[in-house]
Design an enzyme around this catalytic site. Structure first.
Site, short mmCIF file in Angstrom:
data_model
loop_
_atom_site.label_atom_id
_atom_site.label_comp_id
_atom_site.label_asym_id
_atom_site.label_seq_id
_atom_site.Cartn_x
_atom_site.Cartn_y
_atom_site.Cartn_z
N ASP A 327 0.86 -1.18 0.00
CA ASP A 327 0.00 0.00 0.00
C ASP A 327 0.90 1.23 0.00
O ASP A 327 2.12 1.14 0.14
CB ASP A 327 -0.93 -0.03 1.21
N TRP A 328 0.32 2.39 -0.15
CA TRP A 328 1.08 3.59 -0.47
C TRP A 328 1.88 4.13 0.73
O TRP A 328 1.37 4.22 1.84
CB TRP A 328 0.13 4.66 -1.00
#
Length: 612
Positions: A327-328
């Protein structure tokens, strides 16, 4: 003729991506994706391999041009990340028109042809076919056909419809060059306060597994190919059991807990996704606390950092060999304007960015989401801390997806076709019907519904756009002058705006403010009240039940779709994919990881009335 298009001595058309005048094996469309991957892998420099292992945001410039400055979210000019950093996976945000998107794709692919081996770009997106507008989660439809949120599709509970939706979205994505979906989100939202459940399919693990299979079929087909959009299924091993429902984007929401011992239940939809060939899997930010599996305590670090979760469970136990993308922003803090969001390095906050990157690689991830810090990975390789073999293992997986999608043979799209396909009338009609059908009726006293069956009524309205009722009723400005009141409201949340992204997340209490309850009750004392609540989270509807003549919920529907449903023009068939708790005390007493665990729910799972 597209740039670099040539015909080999054998009469085979190919793209001369490295410009050497020879059809090298990786350029040969007759060879298998695996064969082409191995050939290209042996040709790439370390810098090119490193670039493949990052996926970040870049933005569309005016009229589909390349943006050569940092954007609202993107960190660097486009040419810099493509030509200097060798990145070729990008998450696109705002897209004003289909033509803009198609033109931008083509401009981006032409830029990528200037790199040493002409590796085409893979454009990805978060969900963009519904109503939620949240830079960290999803985008409203814009030029695309508009459907209910995934929770609304789950409310309809029609597997064929979900497959048709996914196929429609696939066609629209393909038309503008989007080849990777950063979805489906198959978390089970077992904590009623969690702010990301609108993009889930409810908490029935068996049904979510069936939905996952249909969703992947619609996007990817039987196997990944040139007409597919690859899916990154998220958030492994299930992001729903957030402590107190706080989201793991933020430091106060980093903990995931399993007081009911239901870890395996949250894992179940991912097992289905793996069996259906999902191209990618994304672990969640969350950090498990007190989790023991097979007698072994699970390290209290974010799932992306956990070798026990990524390598031992996902790779070895479940046999997954696709791409794992984080995820970011797990490595670096994210600075946007005067706001900052700390790196989601939960449990390893004390580590430096390069130490975090090393730990992520040791855990088994292939690609760093939301990052472009290629210099850190280059340093790890140069120092010998990350071996060439470890680098190649990830790059091989990543390249194989590109080859299977056919990007090396033709990454370009037709701008006119994009305008014809994206938001086509037939797609919009299907989406509108789904919006109406997903409306879920919970109360209907004394035949209040369907609406507008008799003489043209006088209606007092709130929450509807001006003109929504003009073909059905006469609008009045006071409830006491009305035959009927129609009010649309959203589920409650605690407004927050300290950290970047925070103001877009609906978190905190599910109780409606008492002043709103009093005001709506006074309306109901003047005329029958039809109350429609948009449930991005299951708000506590208990105060409204005694006085609402009709009560319905939606999961992403336009005013017109809601009125079409409540009038019976398109019959609503929604049933609740989650329960509606009776009180916040019941929510607090429930076990975070257990579906349907609030005592004596106001409306249990699958509640929903049909209209006469």
């Amino acid at each position: 003729m597209k740039p670099h298009l040539r015909t080999s001595a054998e009469g085979v058309d190919y793209r001369d991506l490295n410009g050497n005048g020879v059809m090298d094996p990786y350029e040969d469309p007759r060879l298998s994706p695996a064969e082409r991957t191995e050939d290209l892998l042996g040709r790439l420099s370390t810098e090119e391999k490193v670039g493949l292992m990052f996926q970040t945001v870049i933005e569309i410039g005016p009229d589909g041009e390349l943006l050569e400055t940092p954007g609202a979210i993107s960190k660097s000019p486009t040419s810099e990340v493509v030509l200097s950093k060798h990145l070729n996976h990008f998450n696109v945000h705002a897209m004003r028109t289909a033509r803009d998107g198609a033109r931008w794709n083509n401009n981006l692919q032409r830029l990528a042809e200037q790199t040493p081996h002409g590796i085409p770009v893979t454009i990805s997106t978060d969900p963009r076919h519904a109503f939620v507008e949240n830079t960290g989660v999803a985008f409203s439809a814009g030029p695309f056909s508009q459907w209910p949120e995934p929770m609304g599709l789950a409310a309809i509970d029609d597997i064929d419809l979900i497959r048709r939706f996914a196929d429609t979205a696939r066609q629209e994505y393909l038309a503008v060059g989007i080849r990777a979906a950063l979805h489906p989100q198959i978390d089970l939202p077992t904590e009623a306060r969690w702010g990301r459940q609108a993009q889930t399919f409810g908490y029935d693990a068996d049904r979510v597994s069936e939905i996952t299979a249909a969703y992947l079929q619609g996007f990817q087909g039987d196997e990944l190919g040139p007409q597919s959009v690859s899916c990154t299924t998220k958030h492994f091993p299930g992001g729903g059991p957030q402590l107190d429902g706080e989201d793991a984007h933020f430091p106060y929401g980093r903990e995931q807990v399993y007081p009911g011992g239901r870890f395996e239940e949250h894992l179940k939809p991912f097992v289905e996704a793996i069996s259906r060939g999902t191209a990618g899997i994304m672990p969640y930010y969350g950090m498990p606390v007190g989790l023991v599996r097979n007698g072994e305590p699970i390290a209290e670090v974010g799932f992306g950092y956990s070798r026990q979760i990524i390598t031992d469970l996902l790779r070895e136990e479940l046999g997954y060999d696709g791409v794992v993308v984080t995820d970011w922003e797990l490595v670096n803090d994210n600075h946007v304007g005067d706001q900052v969001l700390p790196a989601r390095a939960w449990g390893v906050e004390h580590l430096s960015p390069i130490e975090r990157m090393r730990m992520l690689l040791d855990a088994g991830v292939d690609q760093f989401g939301g990052e472009e810090c290629v210099e850190l990975l280059q340093e790890l390789v140069a120092s010998g801390e990350v071996s060439a073999e470890r680098l190649d293992a990830s790059v091989r997986r990543i390249l194989l997806v590109k080859f299977r999608l056919g990007l090396f043979d033709d990454p370009f799209v037709d701008e006119d076709e994009a305008e014809r396909i994206v938001g086509a009338a037939a797609f919009r009609e299907q989406g509108f019907r789904a919006q109406a059908e997903s409306v879920t009726v919970l109360e209907n006293r004394e035949g209040t519904l369907p609406l507008f069956a008799g003489p043209r009524p006088r209606v007092y309205a709130e929450g509807l756009h001006e003109g929504a009722l003009q073909d059905r009723a006469d609008a009045v400005s006071r409830p006491e002058d009305a035959d009927l009141a129609i009010v649309r409201i959203g589920a409650p949340f605690d407004a927050r705006d300290d950290l970047f992204l925070e103001r877009w997340f609906h978190q905190g209490s599910l109780e409606f403010p008492p002043g709103l309850v009093v005001r709506l009750k006074r309306i109901a004392e003047q005329c029958p009240l039809v109350l429609v609540v948009n449930l991005d989270r299951p708000g506590i509807l208990t105060p409204f039940v005694p006085f609402a003549a009709a009560l319905a919920v939606d999961f992403g529907s336009s005013d017109e779709a809601v009125l079409a449903a409540l009038s019976g023009r398109i019959r609503p068939r929604g049933t609740l994919p989650v329960e509606i708790p009776r009180s916040m005390d019941a929510v607090r007493r429930s076990r975070t990881d257990v579906p349907g665990d609030t005592p004596d729910p106001l409306y249990p799972l699958r509640t929903g009335l049909t209209l006469p």
